[in-house]
Design a protein around this motif. Structure first.
Motif, PDB file in Angstrom:
ATOM      1  N   GLN A   1     -13.451   3.948  -9.408  1.00  0.00           N
ATOM      2  CA  GLN A   1     -13.734   2.850  -9.562  1.00  0.00           C
ATOM      3  C   GLN A   1     -13.538   1.739  -8.524  1.00  0.00           C
ATOM      4  O   GLN A   1     -13.805   1.145  -7.816  1.00  0.00           O
ATOM      5  N   LEU A   2     -11.728   2.120  -7.751  1.00  0.00           N
ATOM      6  CA  LEU A   2     -11.388   1.457  -6.906  1.00  0.00           C
ATOM      7  C   LEU A   2     -11.415   2.155  -5.386  1.00  0.00           C
ATOM      8  O   LEU A   2     -10.777   2.990  -5.742  1.00  0.00           O
ATOM      9  N   GLN A   3     -11.707   1.427  -3.979  1.00  0.00           N
ATOM     10  CA  GLN A   3     -10.996   2.637  -2.671  1.00  0.00           C
ATOM     11  C   GLN A   3     -11.023   1.912  -2.003  1.00  0.00           C
ATOM     12  O   GLN A   3     -11.494   0.958  -1.457  1.00  0.00           O
ATOM     13  N   ALA A   4     -10.048   1.713  -1.619  1.00  0.00           N
ATOM     14  CA  ALA A   4      -9.516   1.376  -0.289  1.00  0.00           C
ATOM     15  C   ALA A   4      -9.643   2.166   0.744  1.00  0.00           C
ATOM     16  O   ALA A   4     -10.041   3.520   1.240  1.00  0.00           O
ATOM     17  N   SER A   5      -9.764   1.499   1.363  1.00  0.00           N
ATOM     18  CA  SER A   5     -10.029   1.445   2.881  1.00  0.00           C
ATOM     19  C   SER A   5      -9.630   0.796   4.102  1.00  0.00           C
ATOM     20  O   SER A   5      -9.483  -0.534   4.093  1.00  0.00           O
ATOM     21  N   GLY A   6     -10.133   1.483   5.472  1.00  0.00           N
ATOM     22  CA  GLY A   6      -9.012   0.410   6.377  1.00  0.00           C
ATOM     23  C   GLY A   6      -7.963   0.945   7.098  1.00  0.00           C
ATOM     24  O   GLY A   6      -7.572   0.576   8.172  1.00  0.00           O
ATOM     25  N   GLY A   7      -8.138   2.076   6.444  1.00  0.00           N
ATOM     26  CA  GLY A   7      -6.247   1.871   7.037  1.00  0.00           C
ATOM     27  C   GLY A   7      -7.046   3.143   8.502  1.00  0.00           C
ATOM     28  O   GLY A   7      -7.949   3.521   8.775  1.00  0.00           O
ATOM     29  N   GLY A   8      -5.727   3.643   9.328  1.00  0.00           N
ATOM     30  CA  GLY A   8      -5.862   3.937  10.362  1.00  0.00           C
ATOM     31  C   GLY A   8      -4.331   3.943  11.862  1.00  0.00           C
ATOM     32  O   GLY A   8      -3.183   4.049  10.469  1.00  0.00           O
ATOM     33  N   SER A   9      -4.239   4.388  12.198  1.00  0.00           N
ATOM     34  CA  SER A   9      -3.421   4.533  13.199  1.00  0.00           C
ATOM     35  C   SER A   9      -3.210   3.475  14.446  1.00  0.00           C
ATOM     36  O   SER A   9      -4.394   2.923  14.648  1.00  0.00           O
ATOM     37  N   VAL A  10      -1.944   2.582  14.538  1.00  0.00           N
ATOM     38  CA  VAL A  10      -2.117   1.464  15.105  1.00  0.00           C
ATOM     39  C   VAL A  10      -0.752   1.631  15.364  1.00  0.00           C
ATOM     40  O   VAL A  10       0.508   1.924  14.729  1.00  0.00           O
ATOM     41  N   GLN A  11      -0.775   0.707  16.696  1.00  0.00           N
ATOM     42  CA  GLN A  11       1.253   1.058  17.990  1.00  0.00           C
ATOM     43  C   GLN A  11       1.754  -0.348  16.865  1.00  0.00           C
ATOM     44  O   GLN A  11       1.090  -1.742  16.532  1.00  0.00           O
ATOM     45  N   ALA A  12       2.772  -0.578  17.110  1.00  0.00           N
ATOM     46  CA  ALA A  12       3.816  -1.628  16.716  1.00  0.00           C
ATOM     47  C   ALA A  12       3.760  -2.799  16.750  1.00  0.00           C
ATOM     48  O   ALA A  12       3.247  -2.812  18.152  1.00  0.00           O
ATOM     49  N   GLY A  13       3.363  -3.947  16.209  1.00  0.00           N
ATOM     50  CA  GLY A  13       3.287  -5.312  16.526  1.00  0.00           C
ATOM     51  C   GLY A  13       1.209  -5.593  16.402  1.00  0.00           C
ATOM     52  O   GLY A  13       1.257  -6.650  16.561  1.00  0.00           O
ATOM     53  N   GLY A  14       0.610  -4.211  16.211  1.00  0.00           N
ATOM     54  CA  GLY A  14      -0.936  -4.127  15.935  1.00  0.00           C
ATOM     55  C   GLY A  14      -0.617  -5.369  14.300  1.00  0.00           C
ATOM     56  O   GLY A  14       0.112  -5.332  14.078  1.00  0.00           O
ATOM     57  N   SER A  15      -2.785  -5.066  14.812  1.00  0.00           N
ATOM     58  CA  SER A  15      -2.797  -5.228  12.584  1.00  0.00           C
ATOM     59  C   SER A  15      -3.380  -4.458  12.379  1.00  0.00           C
ATOM     60  O   SER A  15      -4.934  -3.637  13.494  1.00  0.00           O
TER      61      SER A  15
END
Length: 121
Positions: A1-15
């Motif tokens: 019923q709850l689905q998280a999304s938007g994760g990924g790989s970024v470099q330090a300082g990123g968003s």
């Protein structure tokens, strides 16, 4: 019923911006929270927002870098993460709890599947 999304790989300082979308029921009258769990560590509190969106709370290490928000019309909660650090690497979970209770790990009524955030140095 709850689905998280938007994760990924970024470099330090990123968003990154995480989203938590609810389905099957409305969560507009629930307090919502984001938690995270790094490998080998316990799940920890990240941020919370009251059912109305008026009140927000953050873990000390996230203050000033993370922003939680919600759009009850879309049944969605967001976590904007800026100035990411390698120590922010974890699986991030969203969760919901009755508006009468606090957002703490052991009290949540509903949990979503997590989304992995990896921050490289």
């Amino acid at each position: 019923q709850l689905q998280a999304s938007g994760g990924g790989s970024v470099q330090a300082g990123g968003s990154l911006r995480l989203s938590c979308t609810a389905s099957g029921r409305t969560f507009s009258n629930y307090n919502m929270g984001w938690f995270r769990q790094a490998q080998g560590s316990e799940r920890e509190f990240v941020a919370a927002i009251s059912w109305s969106g008026i009140n927000t709370y953050y873990a000390d290490s996230m203050k000033g870098r993370f922003t939680i928000s919600r759009d009850n019309a879309k049944n969605t909660v967001y976590l904007q993460m800026n100035s990411l650090k390698p120590e922010d690497t974890a699986v991030y979970y969203c969760a919901a709890v009755s508006s009468k209770r606090a957002v703490v790990v052991g009290a949540m009524d509903y949990w979503g599947k997590g989304t992995l955030v990896t921050v490289s140095s």
